[in-house]
Design an enzyme around this catalytic site. Structure first.
Site, PDB file in Angstrom:
ATOM      1  N   GLY A 118      13.407  -1.299 128.595  1.00 39.84           N
ATOM      2  CA  GLY A 118      13.738  -0.005 127.854  1.00 39.84           C
ATOM      3  C   GLY A 118      13.736  -0.434 126.393  1.00 39.84           C
ATOM      4  N   GLY A 196       5.617   3.235 137.577  1.00 40.72           N
ATOM      5  CA  GLY A 196       5.272   1.981 137.278  1.00 40.72           C
ATOM      6  C   GLY A 196       5.642   0.762 137.917  1.00 40.72           C
ATOM      7  N   ILE A 198       8.212  -1.133 138.129  1.00 43.74           N
ATOM      8  CA  ILE A 198       9.881  -1.098 138.936  1.00 43.74           C
ATOM      9  C   ILE A 198       9.399  -0.374 140.241  1.00 43.74           C
ATOM     10  CG2 ILE A 198      12.036  -0.525 138.732  1.00 43.74           C
ATOM     11  CD1 ILE A 198      12.194  -1.149 135.691  1.00 43.74           C
ATOM     12  N   ARG A 219       2.587  10.926 134.481  1.00 39.50           N
ATOM     13  CA  ARG A 219       1.401  11.300 133.457  1.00 39.50           C
ATOM     14  C   ARG A 219      -0.135  11.110 134.380  1.00 39.50           C
ATOM     15  NH1 ARG A 219       2.768  10.329 127.741  1.00 39.50           N
ATOM     16  NH2 ARG A 219       3.555   8.396 128.719  1.00 39.50           N
ATOM     17  N   ILE A 278      17.642   4.365 138.328  1.00 40.86           N
ATOM     18  CA  ILE A 278      17.545   3.296 137.784  1.00 40.86           C
ATOM     19  C   ILE A 278      16.765   3.246 136.134  1.00 40.86           C
ATOM     20  CG2 ILE A 278      18.334   1.771 139.745  1.00 40.86           C
ATOM     21  CD1 ILE A 278      14.558   2.365 138.549  1.00 40.86           C
ATOM     22  N   ARG A 280      17.063   5.675 132.869  1.00 37.87           N
ATOM     23  CA  ARG A 280      17.912   5.908 131.833  1.00 37.87           C
ATOM     24  C   ARG A 280      18.664   7.072 131.996  1.00 37.87           C
ATOM     25  NH1 ARG A 280      17.389   1.239 130.609  1.00 37.87           N
ATOM     26  NH2 ARG A 280      16.513   0.404 128.455  1.00 37.87           N
ATOM     27  N   GLU A 309      27.021   5.194 127.701  1.00 37.62           N
ATOM     28  CA  GLU A 309      27.314   3.826 128.434  1.00 37.62           C
ATOM     29  C   GLU A 309      28.168   3.067 127.353  1.00 37.62           C
ATOM     30  OE1 GLU A 309      23.962   1.912 129.954  1.00 37.62           O
ATOM     31  OE2 GLU A 309      23.445   3.521 131.323  1.00 37.62           O
ATOM     32  N   HIS A 328      24.924  -0.247 134.885  1.00 41.18           N
ATOM     33  CA  HIS A 328      23.860  -0.797 134.388  1.00 41.18           C
ATOM     34  C   HIS A 328      23.765  -2.272 134.629  1.00 41.18           C
ATOM     35  CE1 HIS A 328      20.695   0.175 131.049  1.00 41.18           C
ATOM     36  NE2 HIS A 328      20.199  -0.562 131.956  1.00 41.18           N
ATOM     37  N   GLY A 330      20.759  -3.437 136.405  1.00 40.70           N
ATOM     38  CA  GLY A 330      19.717  -3.530 136.989  1.00 40.70           C
ATOM     39  C   GLY A 330      19.299  -5.038 136.865  1.00 40.70           C
TER      40      GLY A 330
HETATM   41  O1  LIG Z   1      17.805  -1.234 131.162  1.00 45.17           O
HETATM   42  C1  LIG Z   1      17.426  -2.504 131.097  1.00 45.17           C
HETATM   43  C2  LIG Z   1      16.254  -2.695 130.255  1.00 45.17           C
HETATM   44  O2  LIG Z   1      15.648  -1.885 129.790  1.00 45.17           O
HETATM   45  O3  LIG Z   1      16.062  -3.902 130.101  1.00 45.17           O
END
Ligand SMILES: O=CC(=O)O
Length: 362
Positions: A118, A196, A198, A219, A278, A280, A309, A328, A330
Site C-alpha cells: 500500500g 488482485g 492478494i 473496476r 486485510i 486498509r 493505527e 496489522h 499481514g
Molecule cells: O499493509 C501492508 C502493506 O501495504 O505492505
C-alpha cells in the site's frame, strides 16, 4: 499460454529466487548501478527505518553509501535531517512521504521505494510532478497476507474471541447443544471487494475449504482463466454484499474506496455474514461497523487493519465479542519482510541506474 499466466509464472519464479537466497542473480545489475556516471562519488541512500532487513542494507552497501535512521519508532526530525543530499530513499515505514521529505533531500533525489504494498501514505502526485520514480513491494506479501485473511475469517466465523472470553469469565456452557454456533465456510459464497493478487491468493487457499463460489467487485474484470480457476464472477457492489456469506476487503485505500463500507453497505449484507478486512482501515466507516456488529446487523468481523493505527486501547471495537482484531500483521513474517526489503533495495538500485524498477508503483 495467456500473457497474464506467463507473467504470473515469471513473477512466482522471481519470488522463489529471492526467497531461496538466489539474490546473486541480480549482482551484476547492482554493481553497475552504484557509481555515479563519470564521477567517483557514490550514490547516497537513506534507509528510513532501523529494522529494514540487513539483507537489503547489504545489497545497497555494495557500492552505495548508506545511512540508516536509528530511532525507533523512526523519528521524523531524524529522517528529515539525514535526508539532506541523498540520491534515494528506501522508505521503510508508513511515515508520511510528502513534499517536506522530498525538499529535505533536495533536487538530486532520483529514486524511492517503499517497503509496503500500500502507498496511501505517499503523496504520489507530488512525486510524479518531480519525476521521481517510486517502487513498492506488492506480490511478495500475497501469501503472508492471505494466510492472515483466512485466519481472521475462520476466527470470526467460529467465534474464537468470544469463546476465549467465555472461558475467562467462567461461562463455558456444557449443557446446551446450540451454544456458540458459528458460520460454515463449506458451500459458502465468498465476496471480494478488490480481486488482485492478494485476493486471488486468498481464493486459492479457500478452494481447499470446498466453498461454493466467489463473487467479486472490481473496476475491471480479471482474466477469464482466473475466473474459471476460482469459480469467480464479477458482480456489482450491491449484489456482492447481498449474496455473500463472507465479504473480504482486499482493496487499497483510494478516494474511490474510502468509507465505502458504511451503514448502507452493512444494511445490504446478510445478517449471518462475516466481514474480513486485510486492505486498509479507511475503506470501512468504523463507527458504522461498530453499530452493525453491536446490533447484529452482520454476524462478525475479522480485521487486520483499522482506523487509526495503532488503535487506542479504549476504542469501542474492543468491547465487542464478535470482532477479532490483529494489529496489522499481514506481512509480518521474517521471510516476507526480508523479501520486501530485498525488492525495495532492487527498486532503489534500478531507479538510481535510470532503469525501470523491479516493481514500480506507477
Ligand atoms: O499493509 C501492508 C502493506 O501495504 O505492505
Amino acid at each position: 499460454m495467456f500473457a497474464s499466466q506467463q507473467s504470473r509464472l515469471l513473477g512466482a519464479k522471481i519470488m522463489r529466487c529471492i526467497s531461496h537466497g538466489a539474490r546473486t542473480a541480480f549482482a551484476k545489475e547492482q554493481r553497475a548501478i552504484c557509481k555515479m556516471s563519470g564521477e567517483d562519488e557514490k550514490f547516497r541512500i537513506l534507509v528510513t527505518h532501523p529494522q529494514v532487513p540487513q539483507e537489503a542494507i547489504e545489497l545497497l552497501q555494495r557500492d552505495c553509501e548508506v545511512t540508516v535512521v536509528q530511532s525507533l519508532p523512526p523519528n521524523r526530525s531524524e529522517i528529515l535531517e539525514k535526508a539532506k543530499g541523498v540520491h534515494a530513499f528506501l522508505w521503510g515505514g508508513h511515515e508520511k512521504l510528502n513534499a517536506e521529505a522530498l525538499d529535505a533531500a533536495g533536487p538530486q533525489l532520483k529514486a524511492i521505494s517503499t517497503m509496503s504494498a500500500g502507498i496511501d501514505y505517499v503523496d504520489v502526485p507530488e512525486l510524479k510532478r518531480r519525476n521521481i520514480p517510486l517502487g513498492h513491494t506488492p506480490t511478495v506479501l500475497n501469501d503472508a497476507v492471505a494466510d492472515i485473511a483466512v485466519g481472521l475469517l475462520l476466527a470470526a466465523a467460529r467465534r474464537f474471541h468470544e469463546g476465549r472470553q467465555k472461558i475467562e469469565t467462567n461461562n463455558w456452557e456444557t449443557y446446551t447443544l446450540n451454544w456458540m454456533l458459528g458460520q460454515d465456510l463449506r458451500d459458502s459464497v465468498v465476496g471480494f471487494y478488490g480481486f488482485g493478487g492478494i485476493a486471488q491468493t486468498i481464493a486459492k487457499r479457500l478452494s481447499g475449504f470446498d466453498i461454493d463460489s466467489i463473487l467479486y467487485t472490481t473496476r475491471r474484470r480479471v482474466a477469464e482463466e482466473i475466473e474459471k480457476e476460482y469459480n469467480a464472477k464479477k458482480v456489482d457492489f450491491d449484489t456482492m454484499l447481498a449474496q455473500s456469506d463472507f465479504v473480504i476487503i482486499a482493496a487499497p485505500l483510494t478516494k474511490e474506496t474510502a468509507g465505502v463500507f458504511n451503514a448502507t453497505a452493512f444494511g445490504k449484507m446478510k445478517k449471518t455474514a462475516v466481514l474480513v478486512n486485510i486492505g486498509r482501515g479507511g475503506v470501512v466507516n468504523q463507527p458504522d461497523l461498530y453499530e452493525a456488529l453491536k446490533t447484529n446487523q452482520i454476524f462478525s468481523a475479522g480485521l487486520d487493519v483499522m482506523t487509526p493505527e495503532p488503535l487506542p486501547p479504549n476504542d469501542p471495537l474492543l468491547t465487542l465479542p464478535n470482532v477479532v482484531l490483529v494489529p496489522h500483521l499481514g506481512s509480518a513474517t521474517r521471510r516476507t519482510r526480508t523479501d520486501m526489503g530485498t525488492i525495495a533495495a532492487h527498486n532503489v538500485l534500478r531507479g538510481l541506474a535510470g532503469e525501470p524498477m523491479f516493481s514500480p508503483a506507477y
